[in-house]
Design an enzyme around this catalytic site. Structure first.
Site, PDB file in Angstrom:
ATOM      1  N   CYS A  76       0.810  -1.229   0.000  1.00 25.07           N
ATOM      2  CA  CYS A  76       0.000   0.000   0.000  1.00 25.07           C
ATOM      3  C   CYS A  76       0.843   1.279   0.000  1.00 25.07           C
ATOM      4  CB  CYS A  76      -1.009  -0.025   1.142  1.00 25.07           C
ATOM      5  SG  CYS A  76      -2.395   1.074   0.803  1.00 25.07           S
TER       6      CYS A  76
ATOM      7  N   HIS B 186      -3.649  -5.208   2.138  1.00 22.95           N
ATOM      8  CA  HIS B 186      -3.375  -5.390   3.565  1.00 22.95           C
ATOM      9  C   HIS B 186      -4.061  -6.699   3.945  1.00 22.95           C
ATOM     10  CE1 HIS B 186      -1.892  -1.325   4.428  1.00 22.95           C
ATOM     11  NE2 HIS B 186      -2.815  -0.868   3.604  1.00 22.95           N
TER      12      HIS B 186
HETATM   13  N1  GLN Z   1      -1.729   7.038   2.240  1.00 20.99           N
HETATM   14  C1  GLN Z   1      -1.936   6.183   1.104  1.00 20.99           C
HETATM   15  C2  GLN Z   1      -3.293   6.361   0.459  1.00 20.99           C
HETATM   16  O1  GLN Z   1      -4.251   6.679   1.118  1.00 20.99           O
HETATM   17  C3  GLN Z   1      -1.676   4.725   1.498  1.00 20.99           C
HETATM   18  C4  GLN Z   1      -2.658   4.201   2.520  1.00 20.99           C
HETATM   19  C5  GLN Z   1      -2.321   2.836   3.047  1.00 20.99           C
HETATM   20  O2  GLN Z   1      -1.160   2.439   3.174  1.00 20.99           O
HETATM   21  N2  GLN Z   1      -3.365   2.115   3.430  1.00 20.99           N
HETATM   22  O3  GLN Z   1      -3.411   6.176  -0.722  1.00 20.99           O
END
Ligand code: GLN
Length: 250
Positions: A103, A204
């Site tokens: 992510c 995730h």
């Molecule tokens: N901050 C990033 C986004 O919102 C990644 C979020 C995350 O790692 N869940 O796209």
């Protein structure tokens, strides 16, 4: 005792990048699962960390891990990745080390992450860009089909929550095809990226406890093993995988 193809006994060395900043959605569970699956088989395991400002030894680990993060933490890490760790990560990838980024970490593997007026640098390991959308976040259970080894198709199941939309360039291959969920951008049906042993994904879950088979693929690949990993009693892990697939509707 398992041996590498060069005859040396196997011990997995993991380096977690920014573990205090890039760890949302219990991404630490991914590291824990790698540790357990190694230990249960008598494979040594060691984890080191590399935080902001700390140099990275490209030969110091078999698997480099970057977890998910909030935009503000990604800002700090993006600059550090570009300025302090970029060359080492490229050297690690070139020698075949596994680099797994989830992510927020995944978004930093490409050329850039555009956040409003600001464009964060990426580490440039893969041909992709990410743009923070002002539209809804892409949230939900997700399942993708991957082919990590030729002609072996398997499912990875997990959970995604990202505001960024990732677009692969012509020189990038996706990790998989979306079966259910949004994937890279909610439009093109692709999820993640793969370039040899460099893998990025929005999944995730935590990813590895829900996809133990993938953890084993990573361990075997990172160690360059010449024999398959010993099977484990994976009844709980199979249930977790089935639950994640059910949640995604696959
Ligand atoms: N901050 C990033 C986004 O919102 C990644 C979020 C995350 O790692 N869940 O796209």
């Amino acid at each position: 005792m398992l041996h590498r193809s060069n005859g040396a006994s196997a011990a997995l060395r993991v380096c977690a990048l920014y573990p205090d900043l890039m760890n949302i959605y219990a991404d630490r569970g991914n590291l824990l699962l790698l540790e357990r699956r190694c230990r249960w088989r008598g494979i040594g395991f060691g984890v080191t960390a590399s935080g902001l400002g700390e140099p990275l030894d490209p030969d110091g680990a078999d698997l480099f891990y970057i977890g998910g993060g909030q935009d503000r933490d990604q800002q700090l890490c993006a600059l550090d990745l570009a300025e302090v760790k970029r060359d080492a990560l490229h050297a690690a990838a070139d020698r075949g080390a596994v680099i797994l980024a989830v992510c927020g970490g995944y978004q930093l593997l490409g050329h850039s992450y555009q956040l409003g007026d600001e464009t964060l640098p990426g580490v440039g390991l893969v041909d992709l860009v990410t743009v923070r959308s002002v539209q809804d976040r892409l949230i939900g259970n997700v399942a993708i089909e991957v082919e990590l080894d030729p002609n072996v198709r398997r499912v990875l199941a997990g959970f995604e929550n990202h505001g960024g939309r990732t677009h692969l360039g012509p020189n990038a291959e996706p990790l998989g095809r979306v079966l259910k969920g949004h994937g890279n951008n909610g439009v093109d049906g692709y999820e993640g990226v793969r370039r040899a042993n460099v893998i990025g994904t929005y999944l995730h879950g935590p990813l590895l406890p829900k996809n133990a088979w993938f953890a084993d693929w990573l361990i075997a690949t990172a160690l360059g093993l010449d024999a398959p990993l010993e099977p484990l009693d994976d009844r709980l892990e199979a249930d977790a995988h089935a639950d994640a697939r059910r949640a995604a509707g696959v």
